[in-house]
Motif scaffolding. Structure first.
Motif, PDB file in Angstrom:
ATOM      1  N   ALA A 184      18.293  21.079 -41.085  1.00 58.70           N
ATOM      2  CA  ALA A 184      16.870  21.796 -41.516  1.00 58.70           C
ATOM      3  C   ALA A 184      16.907  23.198 -41.014  1.00 58.70           C
ATOM      4  CB  ALA A 184      15.907  20.916 -40.050  1.00 58.70           C
ATOM      5  N   TYR A 185      18.275  23.781 -40.303  1.00 58.90           N
ATOM      6  CA  TYR A 185      18.162  25.145 -40.095  1.00 58.90           C
ATOM      7  C   TYR A 185      19.044  25.793 -41.324  1.00 58.90           C
ATOM      8  CZ  TYR A 185      20.556  29.306 -39.751  1.00 58.90           C
ATOM      9  OH  TYR A 185      21.245  30.919 -39.797  1.00 58.90           O
ATOM     10  N   GLU A 186      19.540  24.642 -42.306  1.00 58.16           N
ATOM     11  CA  GLU A 186      21.005  25.694 -42.869  1.00 58.16           C
ATOM     12  C   GLU A 186      20.128  24.862 -43.931  1.00 58.16           C
ATOM     13  OE1 GLU A 186      24.406  23.154 -42.640  1.00 58.16           O
ATOM     14  OE2 GLU A 186      24.820  24.367 -40.696  1.00 58.16           O
ATOM     15  N   LYS A 187      19.126  23.891 -44.529  1.00 57.51           N
ATOM     16  CA  LYS A 187      18.303  23.516 -45.583  1.00 57.51           C
ATOM     17  C   LYS A 187      17.129  25.038 -45.797  1.00 57.51           C
ATOM     18  CE  LYS A 187      15.593  19.574 -47.660  1.00 57.51           C
ATOM     19  NZ  LYS A 187      14.664  21.223 -48.256  1.00 57.51           N
ATOM     20  N   ALA A 188      17.086  25.006 -44.928  1.00 55.86           N
ATOM     21  CA  ALA A 188      16.098  26.528 -44.605  1.00 55.86           C
ATOM     22  C   ALA A 188      16.406  27.618 -45.096  1.00 55.86           C
ATOM     23  CB  ALA A 188      15.276  26.502 -43.837  1.00 55.86           C
ATOM     24  N   CYS A 189      17.843  27.666 -45.005  1.00 54.96           N
ATOM     25  CA  CYS A 189      18.014  29.168 -45.020  1.00 54.96           C
ATOM     26  C   CYS A 189      18.310  28.867 -46.285  1.00 54.96           C
ATOM     27  CB  CYS A 189      20.001  29.306 -43.963  1.00 54.96           C
ATOM     28  SG  CYS A 189      19.905  29.952 -42.888  1.00 54.96           S
ATOM     29  N   ARG A 190      19.021  28.458 -47.543  1.00 52.92           N
ATOM     30  CA  ARG A 190      19.718  28.500 -48.859  1.00 52.92           C
ATOM     31  C   ARG A 190      18.094  28.722 -49.215  1.00 52.92           C
ATOM     32  NH1 ARG A 190      23.764  24.803 -46.629  1.00 52.92           N
ATOM     33  NH2 ARG A 190      25.644  26.381 -46.516  1.00 52.92           N
ATOM     34  N   ASN A 191      16.681  27.265 -49.450  1.00 55.33           N
ATOM     35  CA  ASN A 191      15.808  27.043 -49.678  1.00 55.33           C
ATOM     36  C   ASN A 191      14.769  28.687 -50.130  1.00 55.33           C
ATOM     37  OD1 ASN A 191      15.982  24.477 -50.301  1.00 55.33           O
ATOM     38  ND2 ASN A 191      14.283  24.166 -49.396  1.00 55.33           N
ATOM     39  N   ASN A 192      15.394  29.596 -49.048  1.00 57.42           N
ATOM     40  CA  ASN A 192      14.867  30.927 -48.901  1.00 57.42           C
ATOM     41  C   ASN A 192      15.826  32.127 -49.654  1.00 57.42           C
ATOM     42  OD1 ASN A 192      12.221  30.917 -47.556  1.00 57.42           O
ATOM     43  ND2 ASN A 192      13.410  29.336 -46.331  1.00 57.42           N
ATOM     44  N   GLY A 193      17.108  31.667 -50.241  1.00 59.80           N
ATOM     45  CA  GLY A 193      17.702  32.333 -50.573  1.00 59.80           C
ATOM     46  C   GLY A 193      18.913  33.319 -49.811  1.00 59.80           C
ATOM     47  N   PHE A 194      19.134  32.615 -48.080  1.00 61.44           N
ATOM     48  CA  PHE A 194      19.980  33.116 -47.495  1.00 61.44           C
ATOM     49  C   PHE A 194      21.140  31.844 -46.980  1.00 61.44           C
ATOM     50  CE2 PHE A 194      15.725  34.396 -45.963  1.00 61.44           C
ATOM     51  CZ  PHE A 194      16.147  35.550 -46.037  1.00 61.44           C
ATOM     52  N   GLU A 195      22.602  32.512 -46.568  1.00 60.91           N
ATOM     53  CA  GLU A 195      23.803  31.338 -46.437  1.00 60.91           C
ATOM     54  C   GLU A 195      23.044  31.185 -44.690  1.00 60.91           C
ATOM     55  OE1 GLU A 195      26.321  30.130 -47.452  1.00 60.91           O
ATOM     56  OE2 GLU A 195      25.406  30.801 -48.992  1.00 60.91           O
ATOM     57  N   ALA A 226      19.647  27.859 -30.260  1.00 60.59           N
ATOM     58  CA  ALA A 226      18.344  27.042 -29.868  1.00 60.59           C
ATOM     59  C   ALA A 226      18.201  26.859 -27.993  1.00 60.59           C
ATOM     60  CB  ALA A 226      18.546  25.918 -29.962  1.00 60.59           C
ATOM     61  N   LYS A 227      17.179  26.457 -28.070  1.00 56.19           N
ATOM     62  CA  LYS A 227      17.294  26.474 -26.250  1.00 56.19           C
ATOM     63  C   LYS A 227      17.447  24.950 -25.974  1.00 56.19           C
ATOM     64  CE  LYS A 227      15.966  28.875 -23.343  1.00 56.19           C
ATOM     65  NZ  LYS A 227      16.970  29.355 -22.613  1.00 56.19           N
ATOM     66  N   GLY A 228      17.441  24.097 -26.857  1.00 53.03           N
ATOM     67  CA  GLY A 228      18.403  22.951 -26.808  1.00 53.03           C
ATOM     68  C   GLY A 228      18.295  22.033 -28.561  1.00 53.03           C
ATOM     69  N   GLY A 229      18.588  21.124 -28.741  1.00 57.44           N
ATOM     70  CA  GLY A 229      18.610  20.126 -29.913  1.00 57.44           C
ATOM     71  C   GLY A 229      18.202  18.302 -29.829  1.00 57.44           C
ATOM     72  N   VAL A 230      17.264  18.937 -31.297  1.00 62.19           N
ATOM     73  CA  VAL A 230      16.858  17.605 -31.553  1.00 62.19           C
ATOM     74  C   VAL A 230      18.085  17.083 -32.668  1.00 62.19           C
ATOM     75  CG1 VAL A 230      14.283  17.439 -30.640  1.00 62.19           C
ATOM     76  CG2 VAL A 230      15.511  18.085 -32.717  1.00 62.19           C
ATOM     77  N   PRO A 231      18.400  15.820 -32.853  1.00 59.84           N
ATOM     78  CA  PRO A 231      18.879  15.215 -34.117  1.00 59.84           C
ATOM     79  C   PRO A 231      18.291  15.722 -35.737  1.00 59.84           C
ATOM     80  CG  PRO A 231      18.331  13.426 -32.432  1.00 59.84           C
ATOM     81  CD  PRO A 231      17.918  14.425 -32.266  1.00 59.84           C
ATOM     82  N   GLY A 232      19.030  16.379 -36.490  1.00 63.36           N
ATOM     83  CA  GLY A 232      19.177  17.139 -37.365  1.00 63.36           C
ATOM     84  C   GLY A 232      18.304  18.451 -37.848  1.00 63.36           C
ATOM     85  N   MET A 233      19.004  19.381 -36.417  1.00 66.03           N
ATOM     86  CA  MET A 233      18.220  20.467 -36.203  1.00 66.03           C
ATOM     87  C   MET A 233      19.007  21.075 -36.439  1.00 66.03           C
ATOM     88  SD  MET A 233      16.897  22.334 -32.907  1.00 66.03           S
ATOM     89  CE  MET A 233      16.364  24.035 -32.117  1.00 66.03           C
ATOM     90  N   GLN A 234      20.596  21.516 -37.267  1.00 61.05           N
ATOM     91  CA  GLN A 234      21.017  22.269 -37.606  1.00 61.05           C
ATOM     92  C   GLN A 234      20.889  21.902 -39.185  1.00 61.05           C
ATOM     93  OE1 GLN A 234      24.855  22.678 -36.392  1.00 61.05           O
ATOM     94  NE2 GLN A 234      25.918  23.415 -37.523  1.00 61.05           N
TER      95      GLN A 234
END
Length: 203
Positions: free
Chosen positions: A81-92, A71-79
């Motif tokens: 959101a990333y981890e949830k999207a990974c798992r929802n799409n079959g990725f660790e 990332a170039k910067g962060g907002v609350p909950g960003m990590q």
């Protein structure tokens, strides 16, 4: 006609698919052009890829595509959101770096800091001004600066920094992570290589 900003995500997804095929060794035809990457990457599926950005949307795009999040910067909950999207799409979840706003985004190490600013300051300023113009209201990304001259960038910006060898050693010893951008702002490779080599040899 230039694409609308709202089309960026769709275009990035399309280009990512092409890039992955090319890095895996395929010959690809796109928009009437035949393309092939040579030499082949050392890893059969291509090098590790990361997605950038500083929003929940960027985090979800990284996860949806099974990429790391650089990332170039962060907002609350960003990590999350990333981890949830990974798992929802079959990725660790993979590599994640979400920097604070005041982290140094483009760092160089020089024997003579004044001479280095004379040599590469115009490139660093070009980079800083370009990002500022593309993101006029951005209060999140680490690469943002309002500088309009090289002197102002040097004096007031935390985004583009040139350190002496001694200070670089001191900060590294304290555990600081350095973000190196050798080709920042279009620095010619023959110049960039000297700064990168100095960091590796003297840092």
């Amino acid at each position: 006609m230039a694409p609308n900003r709202s089309d960026r995500g769709r275009i990035a997804d399309e280009k990512l698919g092409l890039l992955r095929r090319l890095l895996a060794g395929e010959e690809v035809e796109h928009c009437g052009r035949r393309m092939k990457v040579t030499p082949r990457p050392r890893t059969p599926e291509g090098p590790m890829l990361n997605w950038g950005g500083s929003s929940h949307g960027a985090a979800r795009s990284a996860g949806r595509n099974g990429l790391g999040l650089l990332a170039k910067g962060g907002v609350p909950g960003m990590q999350w959101a990333y981890e949830k999207a990974c798992r929802n799409n079959g990725f660790e979840p993979g590599f994640v770096l979400i920097p604070d706003r005041d982290v140094v985004a483009n760092l160089f190490v020089a024997e003579d800091v004044d001479a280095a600013w004379d040599e590469i300051g115009k490139y660093l300023l070009h980079d800083a001004m370009s990002y500022s113009e593309w993101n006029p209201d951005n209060q999140v990304s680490a690469n943002m600066s309002t500088a309009r001259t090289v002197d102002e960038l040097r004096r007031a910006s935390a985004s583009h920094v040139i350190l002496s060898v001694e200070e670089a050693r001191w900060r590294l010893a304290g555990g600081e992570i350095f973000n190196l951008s050798p080709l920042c702002g279009g620095i010619p490779p023959e110049i960039a290589w000297r700064y990168l080599k100095r960091f590796a040899d003297r840092g």
